[in-house]
Design an enzyme around this catalytic site. Structure first.
Site, PDB file in Angstrom:
ATOM      1  N   GLY A 223       6.366   0.660  -9.100  1.00  0.00           N
ATOM      2  CA  GLY A 223       5.715  -0.347  -8.137  1.00  0.00           C
ATOM      3  C   GLY A 223       5.191   0.234  -7.008  1.00  0.00           C
TER       4      GLY A 223
ATOM      5  N   GLY B  42       5.509   1.737  -4.200  1.00  0.00           N
ATOM      6  CA  GLY B  42       6.597   2.158  -3.536  1.00  0.00           C
ATOM      7  C   GLY B  42       6.455   2.562  -2.102  1.00  0.00           C
TER       8      GLY B  42
ATOM      9  N   ASP C  27      10.979   7.597   0.417  1.00  0.00           N
ATOM     10  CA  ASP C  27      10.964   7.189   1.963  1.00  0.00           C
ATOM     11  C   ASP C  27      10.174   6.152   2.276  1.00  0.00           C
ATOM     12  OD1 ASP C  27       8.827   8.850   2.006  1.00  0.00           O
ATOM     13  OD2 ASP C  27       9.802  10.149   3.703  1.00  0.00           O
ATOM     14  N   GLY C  28       9.119   6.173   1.171  1.00  0.00           N
ATOM     15  CA  GLY C  28       8.000   4.974   1.505  1.00  0.00           C
ATOM     16  C   GLY C  28       6.737   5.631   2.488  1.00  0.00           C
TER      17      GLY C  28
ATOM     18  N   ARG D 128      -6.551   1.801   2.547  1.00  0.00           N
ATOM     19  CA  ARG D 128      -7.490   2.004   1.455  1.00  0.00           C
ATOM     20  C   ARG D 128      -8.138   0.433   1.204  1.00  0.00           C
ATOM     21  NH1 ARG D 128      -3.740   5.006  -3.092  1.00  0.00           N
ATOM     22  NH2 ARG D 128      -2.771   3.125  -3.359  1.00  0.00           N
TER      23      ARG D 128
ATOM     24  N   ARG E   8      -3.695  -1.697 -11.830  1.00  0.00           N
ATOM     25  CA  ARG E   8      -3.412  -0.504 -12.557  1.00  0.00           C
ATOM     26  C   ARG E   8      -3.195  -0.694 -14.164  1.00  0.00           C
ATOM     27  NH1 ARG E   8      -1.572   3.098  -8.379  1.00  0.00           N
ATOM     28  NH2 ARG E   8      -1.941   2.163  -6.615  1.00  0.00           N
TER      29      ARG E   8
ATOM     30  N   ASP F 227       0.209   4.744 -14.367  1.00  0.00           N
ATOM     31  CA  ASP F 227       0.251   3.963 -12.990  1.00  0.00           C
ATOM     32  C   ASP F 227      -0.762   4.424 -12.162  1.00  0.00           C
ATOM     33  OD1 ASP F 227       2.164   6.385 -13.256  1.00  0.00           O
ATOM     34  OD2 ASP F 227       2.496   5.857 -11.032  1.00  0.00           O
TER      35      ASP F 227
ATOM     36  N   ASP G 274      -5.348   6.829  -6.276  1.00  0.00           N
ATOM     37  CA  ASP G 274      -3.943   7.822  -6.082  1.00  0.00           C
ATOM     38  C   ASP G 274      -4.487   9.084  -5.947  1.00  0.00           C
ATOM     39  OD1 ASP G 274      -2.794   5.257  -5.730  1.00  0.00           O
ATOM     40  OD2 ASP G 274      -1.159   5.847  -7.033  1.00  0.00           O
TER      41      ASP G 274
HETATM   42  P1  AMP Z   1       2.173   8.617  -7.516  1.00  0.00           P
HETATM   43  O1  AMP Z   1       2.331   9.279  -8.671  1.00  0.00           O
HETATM   44  O2  AMP Z   1       2.097   9.609  -6.278  1.00  0.00           O
HETATM   45  O3  AMP Z   1       1.135   7.736  -7.269  1.00  0.00           O
HETATM   46  O4  AMP Z   1       3.676   7.753  -7.331  1.00  0.00           O
HETATM   47  C1  AMP Z   1       4.352   7.526  -8.376  1.00  0.00           C
HETATM   48  C2  AMP Z   1       5.175   6.171  -8.041  1.00  0.00           C
HETATM   49  O5  AMP Z   1       6.342   6.996  -6.748  1.00  0.00           O
HETATM   50  C3  AMP Z   1       4.830   5.016  -7.387  1.00  0.00           C
HETATM   51  O6  AMP Z   1       5.316   4.024  -7.726  1.00  0.00           O
HETATM   52  C4  AMP Z   1       4.549   5.466  -5.816  1.00  0.00           C
HETATM   53  O7  AMP Z   1       4.465   4.055  -5.103  1.00  0.00           O
HETATM   54  C5  AMP Z   1       6.198   6.161  -5.849  1.00  0.00           C
HETATM   55  N1  AMP Z   1       6.038   6.948  -4.756  1.00  0.00           N
HETATM   56  C6  AMP Z   1       5.600   8.200  -4.424  1.00  0.00           C
HETATM   57  N2  AMP Z   1       5.973   8.725  -3.086  1.00  0.00           N
HETATM   58  C7  AMP Z   1       6.899   7.976  -2.683  1.00  0.00           C
HETATM   59  C8  AMP Z   1       7.562   7.955  -1.395  1.00  0.00           C
HETATM   60  N3  AMP Z   1       7.411   8.680  -0.494  1.00  0.00           N
HETATM   61  N4  AMP Z   1       8.468   6.855  -1.115  1.00  0.00           N
HETATM   62  C9  AMP Z   1       8.345   5.722  -1.972  1.00  0.00           C
HETATM   63  N5  AMP Z   1       7.840   5.635  -3.184  1.00  0.00           N
HETATM   64  C10 AMP Z   1       6.893   6.674  -3.516  1.00  0.00           C
HETATM   65 MG    MG Z   2       0.470   6.101  -7.962  1.00  0.00          MG
END
Ligand code: AMP
Ligand code: MG
Length: 567
Positions: A108, A110, A158-159, A209, A216, A295, A305
């Site tokens: 989701g 994140g 950590d978001g 963005r 997705r 995703d 992304d």
């Molecule tokens: P990504 O492949 O970087 O697009 O991320 C994969 C998943 O991990 C997605 O659900 C993102 O929202 C989550 N995510 C990546 N980095 C973080 C972060 N620092 N804090 C929280 N969620 C993250």
């Molecule tokens: Mg992603």
């Protein structure tokens, strides 16, 4: 007057941001689809960059930027959205997905959150789509913050997003638009001294963005896998109405399928086509996404992304831009196959709400992916080499009726199959010769076929001279043959090639230099380099003498640069 004494009304009368929250309204009956969230504010935020081009998509200009700096800061650095006196809490959506080929379960937003949507002033080209693309853009644009703190989907994260990766996403997405490749856009970038812990302590940033939609493949997978079939049906209807309205009137000859199956099959096929087209465009500029998990795949064929992405410097089909991708799953040459794999995962998710009778027809979507990829790949690479692709009509405007004939007629013996074969051989030559991908095509565009000595500049950049020489002889014959049959002159050939062979791409070392200066690695932080790069990358096909240095091959120090998933 009474109305002026009410601050909410004053705000409504002046703010250029007329928010709505279409996503939350659409899914009000399906609470499983999203959660309301609160942004973690950036302390003492600084606006580091602003894209005029992206801003124009939502009707903002430099005057708005001056007048509403404070308003914009609360929206884009702190996630505080108010409209007509109402506070609108941002939304994080639930999705799922396959990561590196393995089912990853629920994911989701994140570290992203949707602030809402704004009226659109964008045309297809503002998203990198050709005007003839079969995508329908809605009259609203979604606005999302990335790096704005934890959400219920953050898992262990950590978001936050660090400055380095935010600069890369900002420049990467705007560079893709300049190249004419569909992408989400970046409106602005805010940074702060707030610490963020990765391998070392870094600082936080938020990118805003924009996209017609951020939906997705993973959204479809989420509803399907967790058996939220009503929500999935609702989701697909909304998606089709908004972006693929033609799918809603789809008819399948003599299949006897019901309307519900028919529109879903047509929808899947359109998504798959858009995806194939997108990935062929990536290949044509040497773009490697780096994390093609489901995703991270857009349902309208946008590049989305930006993580450890990269553009090829030296041509190498096995290039892996993501240092953490040990198997090379997402290498440059695997991107087409991974796109097909991802479409298969999407087909399986569609399967959850399609009848048994309709299910076999999902294969047509996979064929559509392959066809769209191959068509676009051939069109792009033929044009890159200055050749006329099969199945395309000449763009040249001429009084000569011959130019209106199809290229098959024009090409005579050089019809589709042999051009395709020659392009494959050309790619093999590039693999053996390993020149700089971008410079090779730019130089080729300017090389006259009539003066053999001109090939020497190209020849100087290759590793395998024998291979290049054999290719050059064959190439010159084919290209000259086509030119005389099509009655092209050299300037037409050159203009056609320069329009698809960029001079400026976001090379890793250029992004790295901008990052080092913005971090203040060697003195006071300086954000001008981000601005300059943004400027140069806006018109990557034009000669821009003031940015000549950006067109050069990477310097020696940059050869070992690596980018990982850490961001
Ligand atoms: P990504 O492949 O970087 O697009 O991320 C994969 C998943 O991990 C997605 O659900 C993102 O929202 C989550 N995510 C990546 N980095 C973080 C972060 N620092 N804090 C929280 N969620 C993250
Ligand atoms: Mg992603």
């Amino acid at each position: 007057m009474k109305i002026e004494s009410n601050p909410a009304h004053v705000e409504a009368a002046t703010t250029p941001l007329h928010w709505k929250q279409g996503f939350a309204e659409d899914f009000a009956d399906f609470p499983v689809a999203y959660r309301r969230v609160k942004a973690t504010v950036l302390q003492e935020p600084r606006r580091l960059c602003w894209s005029d081009g992206a801003a124009a998509c939502i009707g903002l200009n430099s005057k708005h930027l001056e007048r509403h700096a404070h308003d914009f800061e609360s929206c884009f650095a702190q996630g505080q959205v108010e409209y007509l006196g109402q506070t609108l809490a941002p939304v994080a959506s639930a999705y799922a997905g396959h990561q590196f080929g393995v089912w990853a379960g629920q994911l989701g937003d994140g570290r992203a959150m949707l602030l809402g949507d704004l009226p659109s002033q964008a045309s297809a080209g503002d998203w990198g789509f050709d005007t003839i693309d079969s995508i329908h853009l809605s009259d609203r644009i979604e606005v999302q913050l990335k790096g704005s703190g934890q959400t219920p989907y953050s898992r262990m994260g950590d978001g936050r997003a660090v400055l380095r990766s935010s600069i890369r996403e900002f420049l990467g997405s705007e560079a893709m638009i300049g190249l004419g490749i569909p992408s989400t856009r970046a409106l602005c970038l805010y940074g702060s001294d707030d610490p963020v812990f990765r391998e070392t302590t870094e600082t936080a940033a938020i990118v805003t963005r924009l996209a017609p939609t951020f939906l997705r493949f993973g959204h479809v997978e989420f509803f399907a896998h967790f058996h939220h079939h009503d929500a999935l049906n609702h989701f697909l209807q909304k998606l089709a109405k908004r972006h693929y309205p033609k799918a809603l009137s789809a008819r399948h000859d003599a299949s006897g399928l019901n309307d519900d199956d028919l529109y879903k099959l047509a929808l899947f096929k359109s998504i798959a086509s858009r995806t194939g087209d997108l990935i062929a465009r990536w290949q044509s500029v040497g773009f490697c996404h780096g994390v093609m998990n489901t995703d991270n795949m857009s349902l309208i064929g946008l590049t989305i992304d930006y993580g450890p992405f990269g553009f090829l410097d030296q041509y190498d089909e096995d290039h892996v831009c993501n240092h953490s991708d040990h198997q090379g799953r997402y290498s440059y040459s695997n991107q087409a196959a991974v796109g097909a794999w991802n479409c298969k995962a999407l087909a399986l998710a569609f399967r959850a709400v399609i009848s048994d009778e309709a299910a076999p027809f999902l294969a047509e979507g996979l064929q559509a992916y392959r066809r769209a990829y191959e068509m676009r790949w051939q069109e792009r690479f033929a044009t890159k080499f200055g050749l006329m692709p099969a199945g395309f009509k000449t763009q040249q405007k001429s009084d000569n009726p011959q130019t209106a004939q199809s290229d098959e007629q024009n090409l005579g013996n050089d019809g589709g199959a042999s051009i395709h074969q020659f392009l494959e051989q050309s790619m093999q030559m590039l693999q053996r010769c390993k020149p700089d991908f971008t410079l090779f095509f730019r130089r080729l565009s300017k090389t006259s076929l009539n003066r053999p000595q001109e090939a020497s500049e190209l020849r100087d950049t290759v590793l395998d001279l024998a291979s290049f020489d054999a290719w050059w002889d064959a190439y010159r014959d084919i290209a000259q043959g086509q030119m005389s049959r099509l009655r092209w002159d050299s300037s037409h050939r050159q203009a056609m090639m320069l329009a698809v062979n960029p001079k400026y791409i976001l090379r890793n070392h250029l992004a790295e230099l901008a990052i080092r200066r913005a971090r203040g690695d060697h003195g006071q932080p300086d954000y001008d380099e981000i601005e300059r790069l943004l400027h140069a990358l806006r018109k990557p096909y034009d000669e821009q003498p003031e940015f000549e240095s950006y067109a050069a091959e990477p310097p020696q120090w940059a050869k070992g640069l690596s980018v990982s998933c850490s961001s």
